[in-house]
Design an enzyme around this catalytic site. Structure first.
Site, short mmCIF file in Angstrom:
data_model
loop_
_atom_site.label_atom_id
_atom_site.label_comp_id
_atom_site.label_asym_id
_atom_site.label_seq_id
_atom_site.Cartn_x
_atom_site.Cartn_y
_atom_site.Cartn_z
N ARG A 42 0.71 -1.51 -0.22
CA ARG A 42 -0.08 -0.12 0.18
C ARG A 42 0.79 1.46 0.07
O ARG A 42 1.25 1.68 1.25
CB ARG A 42 -0.47 0.03 1.16
N SER A 113 -12.45 -2.81 0.77
CA SER A 113 -13.44 -2.20 1.68
C SER A 113 -14.69 -2.07 1.99
O SER A 113 -15.49 -1.71 1.10
CB SER A 113 -12.15 -0.59 2.34
N LYS A 142 -3.97 6.56 8.78
CA LYS A 142 -5.03 6.71 7.71
C LYS A 142 -5.85 8.12 8.08
O LYS A 142 -6.40 8.15 8.66
CB LYS A 142 -6.00 5.70 6.83
N1 3NM Z 1 -7.94 1.48 5.90
P1 3NM Z 1 -3.48 0.70 10.94
S1 3NM Z 1 -7.93 2.17 8.37
C1 3NM Z 1 -5.10 1.55 5.03
O1 3NM Z 1 -11.05 2.02 8.39
C2 3NM Z 1 -6.85 1.59 7.05
O2 3NM Z 1 -10.69 0.89 5.96
C3 3NM Z 1 -9.18 1.62 7.24
O3 3NM Z 1 -3.61 1.37 9.86
C4 3NM Z 1 -10.39 1.19 7.00
O4 3NM Z 1 -3.24 -0.32 11.56
C5 3NM Z 1 -6.58 2.35 7.63
O5 3NM Z 1 -2.07 1.40 11.31
C6 3NM Z 1 -5.19 2.51 8.89
O6 3NM Z 1 -4.34 1.76 12.95
C7 3NM Z 1 -5.44 0.98 9.83
#
Ligand code: 3NM
Length: 210
Positions: A42, A113, A142
């Protein structure tokens, strides 16, 4: 594939160069040693790399995955996935239509997603192989994320969704169990592994909770 997709999704590491404190190749190798079962490339955001450097990194990371029997999934970029013959693609709700991606990638793994029941049902109808549902918890990794859902949304989806589901967003070692208890088949994490001084140990601790 001998191992089922559900098994492979148990500890899903998502990462690009800007998520890492150390060289992404080192981080991925360590993470796999620690127990990561699937990987998503990503390379996104302001500080992401582009062009030939990006392509080179993708190929290096794909090689590491191949050598370890870990599926290599590309976020968003269907062209890149096809060019390097990745194992699959993961798309969001804002990306290309799901059915178009399915047509292009054929039998490759397709992750989508989904944030609501409606999005989840549509994704399944249009050919998703698994769903990424989030954000489970608050995250700063994000920026353009939806409202925090909490793991209960997975519990609700479980009443009608039978394909594998992974929770994503703000998941660390202390939260894995809650996400799984609510019906997730696995957890997807970025910072819990990529920001750790020891990605190997971070992955191992997460894996032990699964
Ligand atoms: N997608 P971390 S939250 C890439 O809610 C991504 O769809 C998300 O990063 C969604 O594990 C997210 O550091 C970030 O919180 C995840």
């Amino acid at each position: 594939m001998i191992t089922s997709l559900k098994e492979k999704l148990k500890l899903y590491f998502v990462m690009g160069s800007s998520n890492c404190k150390q060289d992404p190749r080192y981080v991925l190798r360590e993470a796999i040693e620690g127990g990561v079962t699937m990987y998503q490339f990503r390379e996104k955001g302001d500080k992401c790399i582009t062009g030939q450097i990006r392509l080179g990194l993708a190929k290096d990371l794909q090689r590491i995955c191949k050598d370890n029997g870990v599926p290599f999934i590309v976020n968003d970029d269907v062209d890149l996935a096809m060019e390097i013959d990745a194992d699959g693609v993961h798309i969001g709700q804002e990306d290309q239509p799901i059915e178009n991606v399915r047509t292009i990638i054929g039998e490759k793994i397709l992750g989508v997603s989904a944030h609501t029941m409606e999005e989840a049902n549509i994704a399944v109808q249009k050919g998703a192989d698994y769903l990424g549902v989030g954000p489970m918890y608050r995250t700063t990794t994000k920026s353009d994320i939806r409202e925090v859902q909490g793991p209960k949304v997975i519990n609700q989806m479980r009443s009608c969704i039978t394909i594998p589901i992974v929770g994503i967003g703000g998941i660390d070692e202390s939260r894995v169990k809650e996400v799984i208890r609510n019906g997730a088949d696995g957890v997807a994490v970025i910072s819990a592994i990529s920001q750790s001084t020891s990605p190997r140990l971070a992955a191992r601790y997460l894996s032990e909770k699964l």
